[in-house]
Design an enzyme around this catalytic site. Structure first.
Site, mmCIF file in Angstrom:
data_model
loop_
_atom_site.group_PDB
_atom_site.id
_atom_site.type_symbol
_atom_site.label_atom_id
_atom_site.label_comp_id
_atom_site.label_asym_id
_atom_site.label_seq_id
_atom_site.Cartn_x
_atom_site.Cartn_y
_atom_site.Cartn_z
ATOM 1 N N PRO A 26 0.793 -1.228 0.000
ATOM 2 C CA PRO A 26 0.000 0.000 0.000
ATOM 3 C C PRO A 26 0.824 1.276 0.000
ATOM 4 C CG PRO A 26 -0.125 -1.116 2.129
ATOM 5 C CD PRO A 26 0.536 -2.065 1.171
ATOM 6 N N ASN A 27 0.334 2.227 -0.755
ATOM 7 C CA ASN A 27 0.861 3.594 -0.876
ATOM 8 C C ASN A 27 2.138 3.691 -1.701
ATOM 9 O OD1 ASN A 27 -1.171 5.007 0.660
ATOM 10 N ND2 ASN A 27 -0.359 3.938 2.436
ATOM 11 N N ARG A 51 5.330 12.128 -3.301
ATOM 12 C CA ARG A 51 5.199 12.640 -1.925
ATOM 13 C C ARG A 51 6.400 12.133 -1.131
ATOM 14 N NH1 ARG A 51 0.830 13.823 -3.860
ATOM 15 N NH2 ARG A 51 -1.325 13.544 -3.191
ATOM 16 N N TYR A 88 11.368 8.486 0.848
ATOM 17 C CA TYR A 88 11.197 7.390 -0.113
ATOM 18 C C TYR A 88 11.869 7.617 -1.464
ATOM 19 C CZ TYR A 88 7.830 5.870 3.366
ATOM 20 O OH TYR A 88 7.245 5.472 4.542
ATOM 21 N N ASN A 135 7.979 -5.684 -0.965
ATOM 22 C CA ASN A 135 7.884 -4.569 -0.029
ATOM 23 C C ASN A 135 6.407 -4.471 0.309
ATOM 24 O OD1 ASN A 135 7.759 -2.251 1.429
ATOM 25 N ND2 ASN A 135 8.942 -0.997 -0.004
ATOM 26 N N ALA A 150 3.153 -0.905 4.806
ATOM 27 C CA ALA A 150 2.685 -0.957 6.200
ATOM 28 C C ALA A 150 2.171 -2.340 6.586
ATOM 29 C CB ALA A 150 1.599 0.093 6.409
ATOM 30 N N GLU A 178 12.664 -9.619 1.469
ATOM 31 C CA GLU A 178 11.867 -8.476 1.952
ATOM 32 C C GLU A 178 12.694 -7.207 1.749
ATOM 33 O OE1 GLU A 178 10.828 -8.948 6.074
ATOM 34 O OE2 GLU A 178 10.185 -6.858 6.273
ATOM 35 N N HIS A 210 12.741 -2.849 2.070
ATOM 36 C CA HIS A 210 12.171 -1.568 2.498
ATOM 37 C C HIS A 210 13.061 -0.445 2.008
ATOM 38 C CE1 HIS A 210 9.157 -3.537 4.824
ATOM 39 N NE2 HIS A 210 10.094 -4.333 5.296
ATOM 40 N N ARG A 218 13.287 4.573 12.360
ATOM 41 C CA ARG A 218 11.966 5.218 12.388
ATOM 42 C C ARG A 218 11.174 4.772 13.627
ATOM 43 N NH1 ARG A 218 9.360 4.858 6.588
ATOM 44 N NH2 ARG A 218 8.140 6.554 7.490
#
Ligand code: CA2
Length: 144
Positions: free
Chosen positions: A11-12, A19, A24, A76, A79, A100, A102, A109
């Site tokens: 998601p996103n 953004r 990112y 990835n 969330a 995996e 990120h 974070r």
């Protein structure tokens, strides 16, 4: 050597490049996917890419991979990494090895990003290398 790689974005991640570039990066998802596809093609392999904002759709895509001769998954899960037993169970069910990835260093974070439901089952985990993390994961997968 792995021939068929599935890259899954959660998601996103469709917002990449539009953004929060400080976290990112500036590359769009289309930029990243096109580069990964080029790298795979250049090595005589195939890279399939898929993004969804929906947990069940990602589960469906992982399940479908079992019937598609996918050798490796790069994921990835966004969330959902930190919340989704369903995605973990789907990866376990298909028994396809996965890396995996990120973009950000989740350990720098918020504490809620420090736990992943996927990491213990992954062959490896790459964090904090930005878009290059996907390429590193792809090159690793193609070498297996
Ligand atoms: O660092 C990563 O790759 C993450 O998987 C990104 C997820 C976050 O929830 C994870 O903790 C770490 C968030 C993806 C959001 O993507 C955006 C991209 C551009 C603009 C806004 C959000």
């Amino acid at each position: 050597m792995a021939q068929n790689i599935l890259v899954l974005h959660g998601p996103n991640l469709n917002l990449l490049g539009m953004r929060e570039p400080d976290i990112y990066g500036r590359q769009t998802l289309a930029d990243i996917n096109s580069h990964l596809t080029d790298v795979a093609t250049g090595m005589g392999a195939q890279c399939h890419v898929f993004q969804s904002n929906h947990e069940g759709v990602l589960v469906d895509r992982i399940q479908a991979a079992a019937g598609e001769h996918i050798d490796y998954i790069i994921i990835n899960a966004g969330a959902y990494t930190h919340t989704s037993v369903a995605i973990r169970d789907a990866l376990a069910a298909v028994s396809i090895p996965f890396v995996e990835v990120h973009l950000s260093n989740v350990y720098q974070r918020e504490a809620f990003r420090h736990h992943s439901y996927l990491s213990a089952m992954a062959k490896g985990v790459i964090v904090g290398l930005g878009a290059y993390g996907y390429e590193a994961a792809l090159r690793f997968a193609l070498a297996q």
